[in-house]
Write a protein that holds these residues in place. Structure first.
Motif, PDB file in Angstrom:
ATOM      1  N   ARG A  53       0.839  -1.209   0.000  1.00 58.52           N
ATOM      2  CA  ARG A  53       0.000   0.000   0.000  1.00 58.52           C
ATOM      3  C   ARG A  53       0.876   1.262   0.000  1.00 58.52           C
ATOM      4  O   ARG A  53       0.638   2.205  -0.748  1.00 58.52           O
ATOM      5  N   VAL A  67      -8.002   4.669  -2.323  1.00 62.04           N
ATOM      6  CA  VAL A  67      -7.331   3.370  -2.340  1.00 62.04           C
ATOM      7  C   VAL A  67      -8.366   2.274  -2.587  1.00 62.04           C
ATOM      8  O   VAL A  67      -9.312   2.116  -1.803  1.00 62.04           O
ATOM      9  N   LEU A  68      -8.185   1.516  -3.665  1.00 67.43           N
ATOM     10  CA  LEU A  68      -9.082   0.407  -3.987  1.00 67.43           C
ATOM     11  C   LEU A  68      -8.274  -0.832  -4.323  1.00 67.43           C
ATOM     12  O   LEU A  68      -7.177  -0.730  -4.872  1.00 67.43           O
ATOM     13  N   ASP A  69      -8.835  -1.995  -4.010  1.00 68.16           N
ATOM     14  CA  ASP A  69      -8.277  -3.252  -4.489  1.00 68.16           C
ATOM     15  C   ASP A  69      -8.868  -3.558  -5.858  1.00 68.16           C
ATOM     16  O   ASP A  69      -9.908  -3.006  -6.241  1.00 68.16           O
ATOM     17  N   GLN A  94     -13.827   7.584   5.297  1.00 72.31           N
ATOM     18  CA  GLN A  94     -14.307   6.208   5.343  1.00 72.31           C
ATOM     19  C   GLN A  94     -15.405   6.041   4.301  1.00 72.31           C
ATOM     20  O   GLN A  94     -16.345   6.844   4.239  1.00 72.31           O
ATOM     21  N   ARG A 114     -10.527   4.589   3.220  1.00 70.84           N
ATOM     22  CA  ARG A 114      -9.949   4.422   1.892  1.00 70.84           C
ATOM     23  C   ARG A 114      -9.651   5.728   1.179  1.00 70.84           C
ATOM     24  O   ARG A 114      -9.172   5.712   0.050  1.00 70.84           O
ATOM     25  N   TYR A 122       0.138   3.349   5.807  1.00 73.46           N
ATOM     26  CA  TYR A 122      -0.490   2.204   6.458  1.00 73.46           C
ATOM     27  C   TYR A 122       0.498   1.499   7.397  1.00 73.46           C
ATOM     28  O   TYR A 122       1.705   1.548   7.193  1.00 73.46           O
TER      29      TYR A 122
END
Length: 212
Positions: A53, A67-69, A94, A114, A122
């Motif tokens: 991250r 931030v995304l997966d 959030q 995120r 992180y």
């Protein structure tokens, strides 16, 4: 490759740049991401989600970072991203992540941090969290996630448990890591094995409360 295009196309109209950090895929993920307009960089996986991250965060100087997966995508509230442009980066946002479970028939809702301002990083080998005392604020941005469906979970068997055991090796009395490993075992229906970790997690929280 299964889902990266879906993720990137959902965010492309709302962001200034897209960055993809590839941690060792063996399929067409990098090529698909590049075709979608993302800058793609590789990172050697070191059994640490925070390390990955943070390496991704270091690739941009943007004031705000979403931030995304790869197995997540935006489904609503995208105008909230535009509203951030006029706000000082003084909080952590959030977002509402809806994880599809039970073959997609039901959803599990979680508010996860995120949207990060510049400079926030992180911590945590797994189940990583932003290391910051900045206030958390709920942003009405809706994210869908299908990584908990059976077909996707099959490829992750044993991974989370191994990383949690590594984290506990360094911090055996940590309440958070004990709780997460207990939960991992419970999800696998290993209830007797989960109990000692839950007990240690509870004892750790009790001790923390008494010392406060």
């Amino acid at each position: 490759a299964r889902c990266i295009q879906r993720c990137l196309e959902s965010v492309r109209p709302w962001v200034d740049e897209m960055l993809v950090l590839d941690t060792g895929s063996r399929d067409d993920t990098p090529a698909i991401a590049a075709d979608c307009g993302a800058m793609v960089r590789r990172f050697e996986w070191v059994d640490d989600f925070s390390a990955a991250r943070n390496a991704a965060l270091a690739l941009t100087r943007a004031a705000w970072r979403l931030v995304l997966d790869a197995d997540e995508w935006l489904v609503g509230g995208v105008e909230q991203l535009a509203d951030l442009r006029g706000q000082a980066p003084g909080f952590i946002g959030q977002v509402n992540v809806a994880s599809r479970i039970n073959h997609g028939a039901t959803q599990s809702q979680s508010w996860l941090p995120r949207i990060l301002p510049h400079g926030v990083q992180y911590i945590g080998r797994i189940h990583e969290q932003p290391a910051s005392n900045l206030p958390r604020r709920r942003i009405a941005l809706d994210v869908a996630h299908d990584g908990y469906l059976a077909a996707q979970m099959a490829s992750k068997v044993g991974r989370n448990r191994r990383l949690l055991e590594l984290a506990l090796a360094g911090q055996p009395d940590d309440a958070y890591w004990n709780y997460q490993l207990g939960k991992e075992l419970e999800v696998d229906s290993q209830f007797a094995q989960a109990q000692p970790y839950y007990r240690r997690a509870y004892a750790g929280l009790q001790g923390r409360g008494q010392g406060a």
